[in-house]
Design an enzyme around this catalytic site. Structure first.
Site, PDB file in Angstrom:
ATOM      1  N   HIS A 210       0.813  -1.227   0.000  1.00 55.89           N
ATOM      2  CA  HIS A 210       0.000   0.000   0.000  1.00 55.89           C
ATOM      3  C   HIS A 210       0.840   1.267   0.000  1.00 55.89           C
ATOM      4  O   HIS A 210       0.303   2.365  -0.065  1.00 55.89           O
ATOM      5  CB  HIS A 210      -0.908   0.042   1.237  1.00 55.89           C
ATOM      6  CG  HIS A 210      -0.167   0.376   2.504  1.00 55.89           C
ATOM      7  ND1 HIS A 210       0.581  -0.541   3.182  1.00 55.89           N
ATOM      8  CD2 HIS A 210      -0.032   1.550   3.178  1.00 55.89           C
ATOM      9  CE1 HIS A 210       1.130   0.044   4.243  1.00 55.89           C
ATOM     10  NE2 HIS A 210       0.784   1.315   4.257  1.00 55.89           N
TER      11      HIS A 210
HETATM   12  C1  UD1 Z   1      -1.768   6.062   5.320  1.00 59.60           C
HETATM   13  C2  UD1 Z   1      -0.457   6.587   5.899  1.00 59.60           C
HETATM   14  C3  UD1 Z   1       0.595   5.478   5.866  1.00 59.60           C
HETATM   15  C4  UD1 Z   1       0.085   4.230   6.541  1.00 59.60           C
HETATM   16  C5  UD1 Z   1      -1.267   3.829   5.968  1.00 59.60           C
HETATM   17  C6  UD1 Z   1      -1.830   2.688   6.766  1.00 59.60           C
HETATM   18  C7  UD1 Z   1      -0.029   8.969   5.497  1.00 59.60           C
HETATM   19  C8  UD1 Z   1       0.740   9.953   4.708  1.00 59.60           C
HETATM   20  N1  UD1 Z   1       0.057   7.694   5.100  1.00 59.60           N
HETATM   21  O1  UD1 Z   1      -1.533   5.738   3.963  1.00 59.60           O
HETATM   22  O2  UD1 Z   1       1.744   5.927   6.552  1.00 59.60           O
HETATM   23  O3  UD1 Z   1       1.014   3.207   6.329  1.00 59.60           O
HETATM   24  O4  UD1 Z   1      -2.181   4.930   6.059  1.00 59.60           O
HETATM   25  O5  UD1 Z   1      -2.769   1.960   6.050  1.00 59.60           O
HETATM   26  O6  UD1 Z   1      -0.689   9.339   6.447  1.00 59.60           O
HETATM   27  N2  UD1 Z   1      -8.890   5.334   0.841  1.00 59.60           N
HETATM   28  C9  UD1 Z   1     -10.143   4.798   0.738  1.00 59.60           C
HETATM   29  N3  UD1 Z   1     -10.806   4.494   1.888  1.00 59.60           N
HETATM   30  C10 UD1 Z   1     -10.293   4.712   3.116  1.00 59.60           C
HETATM   31  C11 UD1 Z   1      -9.010   5.265   3.204  1.00 59.60           C
HETATM   32  C12 UD1 Z   1      -8.321   5.562   2.061  1.00 59.60           C
HETATM   33  O7  UD1 Z   1     -10.673   4.582  -0.345  1.00 59.60           O
HETATM   34  O8  UD1 Z   1     -10.959   4.396   4.136  1.00 59.60           O
HETATM   35  C13 UD1 Z   1      -8.141   5.609  -0.410  1.00 59.60           C
HETATM   36  C14 UD1 Z   1      -8.344   7.021  -0.946  1.00 59.60           C
HETATM   37  O9  UD1 Z   1      -8.335   6.947  -2.334  1.00 59.60           O
HETATM   38  C15 UD1 Z   1      -7.092   7.724  -0.478  1.00 59.60           C
HETATM   39  C16 UD1 Z   1      -6.041   6.619  -0.518  1.00 59.60           C
HETATM   40  O10 UD1 Z   1      -6.747   5.447  -0.150  1.00 59.60           O
HETATM   41  O11 UD1 Z   1      -6.742   8.819  -1.274  1.00 59.60           O
HETATM   42  C17 UD1 Z   1      -4.880   6.847   0.418  1.00 59.60           C
HETATM   43  O12 UD1 Z   1      -5.341   7.049   1.756  1.00 59.60           O
HETATM   44  P1  UD1 Z   1      -4.467   7.920   2.790  1.00 59.60           P
HETATM   45  O13 UD1 Z   1      -5.068   7.843   4.137  1.00 59.60           O
HETATM   46  O14 UD1 Z   1      -4.206   9.253   2.230  1.00 59.60           O
HETATM   47  O15 UD1 Z   1      -3.077   7.190   2.783  1.00 59.60           O
HETATM   48  P2  UD1 Z   1      -2.730   5.644   2.950  1.00 59.60           P
HETATM   49  O16 UD1 Z   1      -2.143   5.184   1.675  1.00 59.60           O
HETATM   50  O17 UD1 Z   1      -3.876   4.923   3.516  1.00 59.60           O
HETATM   51  N1  UDP Z   2      -3.824  -5.195   8.604  1.00 58.75           N
HETATM   52  C1  UDP Z   2      -5.118  -5.625   8.747  1.00 58.75           C
HETATM   53  N2  UDP Z   2      -5.806  -5.959   7.603  1.00 58.75           N
HETATM   54  C2  UDP Z   2      -5.259  -5.893   6.370  1.00 58.75           C
HETATM   55  C3  UDP Z   2      -3.918  -5.452   6.252  1.00 58.75           C
HETATM   56  C4  UDP Z   2      -3.225  -5.089   7.389  1.00 58.75           C
HETATM   57  O1  UDP Z   2      -5.646  -5.719   9.855  1.00 58.75           O
HETATM   58  O2  UDP Z   2      -5.937  -6.221   5.380  1.00 58.75           O
HETATM   59  C5  UDP Z   2      -3.073  -4.833   9.824  1.00 58.75           C
HETATM   60  C6  UDP Z   2      -1.731  -5.503   9.966  1.00 58.75           C
HETATM   61  O3  UDP Z   2      -1.870  -6.772  10.557  1.00 58.75           O
HETATM   62  C7  UDP Z   2      -0.961  -4.515  10.827  1.00 58.75           C
HETATM   63  C8  UDP Z   2      -1.527  -3.181  10.390  1.00 58.75           C
HETATM   64  O4  UDP Z   2      -2.777  -3.456   9.761  1.00 58.75           O
HETATM   65  O5  UDP Z   2      -1.258  -4.687  12.194  1.00 58.75           O
HETATM   66  C9  UDP Z   2      -0.587  -2.540   9.426  1.00 58.75           C
HETATM   67  O6  UDP Z   2      -1.217  -1.498   8.800  1.00 58.75           O
HETATM   68  P1  UDP Z   2      -0.785  -0.988   7.357  1.00 58.75           P
HETATM   69  O7  UDP Z   2      -0.070  -2.038   6.628  1.00 58.75           O
HETATM   70  O8  UDP Z   2      -2.010  -0.425   6.738  1.00 58.75           O
HETATM   71  O9  UDP Z   2       0.156   0.254   7.720  1.00 58.75           O
HETATM   72  P2  UDP Z   2       1.663   0.423   8.203  1.00 58.75           P
HETATM   73  O10 UDP Z   2       1.932  -0.484   9.333  1.00 58.75           O
HETATM   74  O11 UDP Z   2       2.548   0.172   7.029  1.00 58.75           O
HETATM   75  O12 UDP Z   2       1.716   1.863   8.571  1.00 58.75           O
END
Ligand code: UD1
Ligand code: UDP
Length: 365
Positions: A210
């Site tokens: 992601h």
């Molecule tokens: C964010 C964090 C990242 C973390 C990740 C955990 C930042 C800069 N990044 O990344 O560090 O590892 O969360 O998962 O804060 N979207 C949906 N539904 C949702 C949420 C997001 O459709 O409920 C889609 C939207 O298109 C959005 C994109 O995902 O633009 C990215 O979401 P965003 O929260 O900006 O960043 P993550 O990639 O989730």
């Molecule tokens: N996770 C989850 N469901 C998923 C993918 C990840 O519950 O489909 C959990 C995973 O086990 C871990 C956390 O989400 O505890 C990690 O989050 P993510 O990978 O979104 O973000 P990061 O840790 O890289 O910030």
């Protein structure tokens, strides 16, 4: 003390679950020295990215949901700052608690500091030394604004000492270790994802992807998809897809082979069990790299660097970037030479929540 906990993204709900439960326990034994108020920024909002974690992990409901949703970094962060300032003025907490390195972390730390509310930062001191990552910027700022930096490892303590922040640092161990231990037990009782998804223990690869540097770069995401497709000819590949990734796969018109079992984002309980029973994990997630290590499952990290350097040093994690050839040969290598269980416990003993709460209670501005 009134503690304002600021969360917004999936991994923060998980980390907060372990700390919030301990705060509630304090109240149950008559030591209600912390009144916790949770604010959800709304950064993650799909039910599978947010609500499921509150429900399954028993996290107290957020008193405030800012519902900021998605947007560019500036738009999202600005909306959070505006919403958080109002909540902070209304609640007047003694301390603000932020987790990790997301835009919600940055906003929580910044809004609180400007109002002279002391900040505690869980998972402080992590560094990738790559400032192209938005997370690196977020965590550096949060660490430097925090009065209390709660560190998961000696490496993170050293990183902060190098930046002159040793006076704010406390070694607590990693809260995600607490979470993995606590919730894997619950998961064993409640869930059976192997039957649900027709999988056999030790006979599949689990993949997550992601990180923006991978999903938003056509070359990198194409390499990762090709590697998954090729691997699926030998081994089931299970791939719960983050919404960001789903959208980018569609926009680059990339498709996964039938042998890749794509799933919507999973709840934490199912995810933990799928990790525990995987033959190998392929990921670019920080949390998933560590969970692989906690469960002694070999991990292939599709990034050029990691903050969790101990997992690599102890042989459970290999960095391969987004190179399809390297991803596939790492799977072969790990299969031929499985890593030995390490004696060291670089992330503590699974009692980080207790140490975090002691540090919060003992804090004097
Ligand atoms: C964010 C964090 C990242 C973390 C990740 C955990 C930042 C800069 N990044 O990344 O560090 O590892 O969360 O998962 O804060 N979207 C949906 N539904 C949702 C949420 C997001 O459709 O409920 C889609 C939207 O298109 C959005 C994109 O995902 O633009 C990215 O979401 P965003 O929260 O900006 O960043 P993550 O990639 O989730
Ligand atoms: N996770 C989850 N469901 C998923 C993918 C990840 O519950 O489909 C959990 C995973 O086990 C871990 C956390 O989400 O505890 C990690 O989050 P993510 O990978 O979104 O973000 P990061 O840790 O890289 O910030």
């Amino acid at each position: 003390m009134k503690l304002l906990t600021i969360v917004g993204a999936r991994p923060q709900f998980i980390k907060a679950a372990a700390v919030s439960a301990k705060i509630s326990d304090l109240g149950a034994v008559g030591r209600a020295s912390i009144e916790e108020v949770i604010v959800h920024t709304g950064q993650h909002y799909d039910a599978g990215m947010s609500e499921i974690f509150f429900r399954e992990l028993g996290i107290p409901s957020a008193r405030h949901n800012l519902a900021v949703g998605s947007g560019s970094h500036a738009v999202q962060t600005a909306a959070m700052l505006e919403g958080l300032e109002k909540v902070m003025v209304e609640e007047s907490p003694g301390m603000a608690l932020v987790y990790g390195d997301t835009n919600s972390t940055l906003s929580g730390a910044l809004a609180a500091s400007k109002l002279h509310i002391p900040v505690a930062h869980v998972e402080a001191g992590m560094r990738s030394f790559n400032r192209n990552m938005p997370e690196e910027i977020n965590r550096i700022v949060a660490d430097h604004l925090a009065s209390l930096n709660l560190c998961p490892s000696l490496t993170s303590m050293d990183n902060l000492a190098r930046e002159g922040l040793e006076g704010t640092s406390v070694l607590t161990g990693d809260i995600m270790y607490d979470c993995a231990l606590k919730f894997a037990k619950l998961a064993e009782k409640l869930q059976d994802p192997l039957s649900k998804f027709s999988l056999h223990s030790g006979r599949y690869a689990l993949m997550t992807c992601h990180r923006a540097e991978n999903t938003d770069n056509c070359m990198r995401i194409s390499q990762i998809v090709s590697a998954a497709n090729e691997l699926s000819q030998k081994l089931d590949v299970v791939f719960p897809i983050h919404p960001r990734t789903g959208k980018m796969l569609e926009s680059f018109s990339l498709s996964l082979a039938p042998g890749v079992k794509t799933l919507p984002p999973l709840g934490y309980l199912d995810m933990l069990l799928l990790e525990k029973h995987a033959a190998v994990i392929l990921t670019d997630s920080g949390g998933v790299q560590k969970e692989a290590f906690f469960f002694s499952v070999p991990c292939i990290t599709m990034r050029d660097e990691t903050e969790w350097v101990e997992t690599v040093q102890l042989g459970f994690n290999v960095l391969v970037g987004a190179d399809g050839g390297k991803i596939l040969s790492a799977v072969e290598d790990l299969n031929a030479n499985p890593p030995h269980l390490p004696d060291e416990k670089p992330y503590g003993n699974g009692d980080a929540a207790d140490k975090i709460i002691s540090a919060l209670c003992g804090f004097r501005p």
